[in-house]
Design an enzyme around this catalytic site. Sequence first.
Site, PDB file in Angstrom:
ATOM      1  N   HIS A  37       0.850  -1.199   0.000  1.00 25.66           N
ATOM      2  CA  HIS A  37       0.000   0.000   0.000  1.00 25.66           C
ATOM      3  C   HIS A  37       0.884   1.246   0.000  1.00 25.66           C
ATOM      4  O   HIS A  37       0.575   2.242  -0.657  1.00 25.66           O
ATOM      5  CB  HIS A  37      -0.878   0.050   1.254  1.00 25.66           C
ATOM      6  CG  HIS A  37      -1.838  -1.082   1.386  1.00 25.66           C
ATOM      7  ND1 HIS A  37      -1.678  -2.090   2.302  1.00 25.66           N
ATOM      8  CD2 HIS A  37      -2.986  -1.364   0.721  1.00 25.66           C
ATOM      9  CE1 HIS A  37      -2.682  -2.946   2.204  1.00 25.66           C
ATOM     10  NE2 HIS A  37      -3.490  -2.536   1.250  1.00 25.66           N
ATOM     11  N   LYS A 149      -1.141  -7.033  -7.631  1.00 25.55           N
ATOM     12  CA  LYS A 149      -1.315  -8.368  -7.029  1.00 25.55           C
ATOM     13  C   LYS A 149      -2.751  -8.835  -7.325  1.00 25.55           C
ATOM     14  O   LYS A 149      -2.984  -9.982  -7.624  1.00 25.55           O
ATOM     15  CB  LYS A 149      -1.063  -8.346  -5.521  1.00 25.55           C
ATOM     16  CG  LYS A 149      -1.192  -9.750  -4.919  1.00 25.55           C
ATOM     17  CD  LYS A 149      -0.695  -9.811  -3.509  1.00 25.55           C
ATOM     18  CE  LYS A 149      -1.655  -9.168  -2.545  1.00 25.55           C
ATOM     19  NZ  LYS A 149      -2.937  -9.915  -2.408  1.00 25.55           N
TER      20      LYS A 149
END
Length: 282
Positions: A37, A149
Amino acid sequence: MKVVSSVVELEAVLAQVRNENKTIGLVPTMGALHEGHGSLVKRCVAENDYTVVSVFVNPTQFNDKNDLNNYPRTLDADCEMLQALGADLVFAPTVEEVYPEPDTRSFSYPPIDTVMEGAKRPGHFNGVCQIVSKLFYMVCPDTAYFGEKDFQQIAVIRAMVKDLNIKVDLRPCPIVREESGLAMSSRNTLLTPAERQVATNISRCLFESVAYAKEHSVLETHNHVVAQLNEIPGLEVEYFQIVDDMSLLDVHSWADAQGIVGCITVYCGARPVRLIDNIRYK
Ligand code: PAF
């Protein structure tokens, strides 16, 4: 850095930002932030005048109640990290704030949302579209950042943005990996140290399969990865699919598509924890 939990506060702050002609970037998250993140936030801060990060564990995208209940929630630590990264605003609403009424909208972008995760987690992408479209309407960002991802998630959101004519520039960001190669995920915190070690085999097999693929067919490469991983105690492959990176449909030969990605989901450990990863072959 401001932290707000209501849509009214969010809109008031952003109206001011827009008055100053500043560009707004959004990083949607479910919290339990890690370096993956962090890389999205850093890029957002570098590319926009104002960075909004949403932290919201979206119940409508969980098809498993246990998974929703076990999802790690670490708002204080998340805010500390976001402050250090230079985010301007954290939007951390309650479920009632986001869904004052049940969201009855349904989104459907077959085959992109029906294969792989779409087949294994019915309703998941519908929930993702519900929350991401709401966030786009609330924040009206110029740009939005998503990690690769969740390769399929990006494809579904791209289809939704096109379908709804939402004016936002989607910016996919590369997978961030631990030194061991394990793709960073909030779910990694649910693994014991020993399971985490076992989980590193997933990326190792995927990386090795790139060289293997140069001398073997799609089917052989597929079978090789699945067999290798299933032999390791503590790992069980749910699916491994080698797909066209645009349609997300299986390819049967390396010449079948311009871009080809292998997407995998593996159950790891006693709980077990469901881990996803992917690798680009071309
Ligand atoms: O990728 C995630 O963390 C979530 O699916 C998202 C995009 C924040 C929507 O809840």
